[in-house]
Design an enzyme around this catalytic site. Sequence first.
Site, short mmCIF file in Angstrom:
data_model
loop_
_atom_site.label_atom_id
_atom_site.label_comp_id
_atom_site.label_asym_id
_atom_site.label_seq_id
_atom_site.Cartn_x
_atom_site.Cartn_y
_atom_site.Cartn_z
N CYS A 142 -12.98 0.89 -21.56
CA CYS A 142 -13.48 1.26 -20.48
C CYS A 142 -14.92 1.25 -20.46
O CYS A 142 -15.57 1.13 -19.21
CB CYS A 142 -13.03 2.69 -19.96
SG CYS A 142 -11.23 2.76 -19.70
N HIS B 63 -17.43 4.57 -14.09
CA HIS B 63 -15.89 3.90 -14.25
C HIS B 63 -14.92 4.68 -13.73
O HIS B 63 -14.79 5.94 -13.58
CB HIS B 63 -15.53 4.06 -15.87
CG HIS B 63 -14.19 3.70 -16.42
ND1 HIS B 63 -13.60 2.73 -15.72
CD2 HIS B 63 -13.36 4.32 -17.02
CE1 HIS B 63 -12.18 2.67 -16.33
NE2 HIS B 63 -12.06 3.76 -17.01
N ASN C 55 -7.10 2.15 -12.32
CA ASN C 55 -7.93 2.07 -13.53
C ASN C 55 -7.97 0.74 -14.13
O ASN C 55 -6.74 0.44 -14.53
CB ASN C 55 -7.68 3.27 -14.40
CG ASN C 55 -8.85 3.21 -15.68
OD1 ASN C 55 -9.43 2.11 -16.01
ND2 ASN C 55 -8.62 4.09 -16.46
N1 COA Z 1 5.06 11.14 -12.42
C1 COA Z 1 5.36 12.50 -12.44
N2 COA Z 1 5.33 13.32 -13.22
C2 COA Z 1 4.85 12.82 -14.40
C3 COA Z 1 3.99 11.53 -14.59
C4 COA Z 1 4.24 10.60 -13.49
N3 COA Z 1 3.64 9.74 -13.52
N4 COA Z 1 3.35 11.65 -15.88
C5 COA Z 1 3.72 12.66 -16.19
N5 COA Z 1 4.35 13.43 -15.59
C6 COA Z 1 4.88 14.76 -15.89
C7 COA Z 1 4.77 15.34 -17.11
O1 COA Z 1 6.04 14.63 -17.99
C8 COA Z 1 4.66 16.97 -17.26
O2 COA Z 1 6.24 17.19 -17.03
P1 COA Z 1 6.58 18.64 -17.70
O3 COA Z 1 5.64 19.68 -17.19
O4 COA Z 1 8.07 18.82 -17.31
O5 COA Z 1 6.23 18.16 -19.34
C9 COA Z 1 4.03 17.00 -15.90
O6 COA Z 1 4.08 15.92 -15.40
C10 COA Z 1 2.61 17.44 -16.25
O7 COA Z 1 2.07 16.57 -17.13
P2 COA Z 1 0.47 16.81 -17.59
O8 COA Z 1 0.37 15.80 -18.68
O9 COA Z 1 0.50 18.13 -17.94
O10 COA Z 1 -0.31 16.51 -16.22
P3 COA Z 1 -1.65 16.77 -16.15
O11 COA Z 1 -2.13 17.62 -15.05
O12 COA Z 1 -2.44 16.58 -17.46
O13 COA Z 1 -2.17 14.96 -15.59
C11 COA Z 1 -3.01 12.87 -16.33
C12 COA Z 1 -1.61 13.93 -16.33
C13 COA Z 1 -2.82 11.84 -16.99
C14 COA Z 1 -3.23 12.61 -14.74
C15 COA Z 1 -4.13 13.65 -16.49
O14 COA Z 1 -4.14 14.26 -17.91
C16 COA Z 1 -5.73 12.90 -16.59
O15 COA Z 1 -5.96 12.39 -15.68
N6 COA Z 1 -5.97 12.42 -17.97
C17 COA Z 1 -7.10 11.42 -17.84
C18 COA Z 1 -6.44 10.14 -17.94
C19 COA Z 1 -7.51 8.92 -17.92
O16 COA Z 1 -8.47 9.13 -16.95
N7 COA Z 1 -7.41 8.08 -18.73
C20 COA Z 1 -8.08 6.73 -18.69
C21 COA Z 1 -9.49 7.24 -19.18
S1 COA Z 1 -10.34 5.91 -19.27
#
Ligand code: COA
Length: 330
Positions: free
Chosen positions: A113, A257, A287
């Site tokens: 990224c 980004h 992204n």
């Molecule tokens: N759709 C529905 N549910 C989903 C899912 C999807 N696409 N992906 C994960 N879940 C579920 C998980 O399994 C979890 O279920 P559970 O509570 O039964 O275990 C629940 O949603 C919550 O997951 P969690 O990982 O705690 O969600 P979060 O609030 O942390 O959000 C992201 C997940 C990925 C959106 C968040 O962590 C994030 O934005 N991280 C940064 C990612 C990023 O920017 N990456 C690129 C960087 S360059």
Amino acid sequence: MTCAMVIGTGHCVPERVVTNRDLMQWMDTSDEWIVERTGIRERRWISPGTTLDDLAAGAARMALQDAGLAAEELDLIICATLNPDCFFPGNGVLLQHALGARTVGALDIRNQCTGFVYGLATAAAHIKAGLARTVLVVGTEIHSTSLDLSDRGRDIAVLFGDGAGAAVLRAGEGGGDVLASVLHSQGEFARELWCELPSGSQPGRITAAQIAEGRHYPHMNGRAVYTHAVRRFCEAIQEVLDAGGVAKQDVKLVIPHQANLRITEAVTKRFDLAPEQVFSNIQRYGNTTAASIPIALSEAVREGRLARGDLLVLVAFGSGFTWGANLIRW
Ligand code: COA
């Protein structure tokens, strides 16, 4: 002193639009979950037959046309991607060929990224050192072919999209310039966001059992990435402003980004930026890693968000971890 002026920008995204609702045919997800946590509403995916270089060359040609230059005038090509068409050679040489450029250097950047920020810093350094006069920097990505579309991969699959963006920089004596760049890495977190296999260190590089386990797909510790990203985005912006001797209120536009709209909003708030100082298009593209900043830059220019003389900050964080920023006088 020689300046490195951005004289052209361009972008190229596939025509195929994939909405959040479209994703529901493969995985257990919802438009509400994706929009609430990421801001993403749709992304672009390639159709079979499109290569990484088709996107890169499309963006590069638009940037060259914008700059009023022919590909033969390039002295250096810098190509950033985390998804090369093949293990080797890198995509820079394929782009050199696709553009019909002279046999100039083609440098591949593997900083995910943060790839475009690293690429722009490298281009500016080459120009200021007198090693090149005209440099093309491209960020290009195809994610759609490497996503685990089952429930196992839904945390990542909903985030990423395909596309490419480009900028042409040219040596000048005044006017626009890349005023400062800061680059960072912290490999202790390499496994928090990575694609483990195929591996050059493993005999045979990958096994059928490993493929069945999904170890050839990208994996991410979303919470760790989120926390580090907000902190490093803010630090990098401050560091590059300090390096350029500029106050944040003098910055016309910050192009972060496009990782996640929530990350962008958290940075905007924590860094106390006005909403109109920050550019977002993740809603439409997801992204696109190394391509996200140059796509956003190209759109920002065409939307009239930048005038010559304005101060612009590009800032990125991603897998590695890597992070960095460029301060640009437009
Ligand atoms: N759709 C529905 N549910 C989903 C899912 C999807 N696409 N992906 C994960 N879940 C579920 C998980 O399994 C979890 O279920 P559970 O509570 O039964 O275990 C629940 O949603 C919550 O997951 P969690 O990982 O705690 O969600 P979060 O609030 O942390 O959000 C992201 C997940 C990925 C959106 C968040 O962590 C994030 O934005 N991280 C940064 C990612 C990023 O920017 N990456 C690129 C960087 S360059």
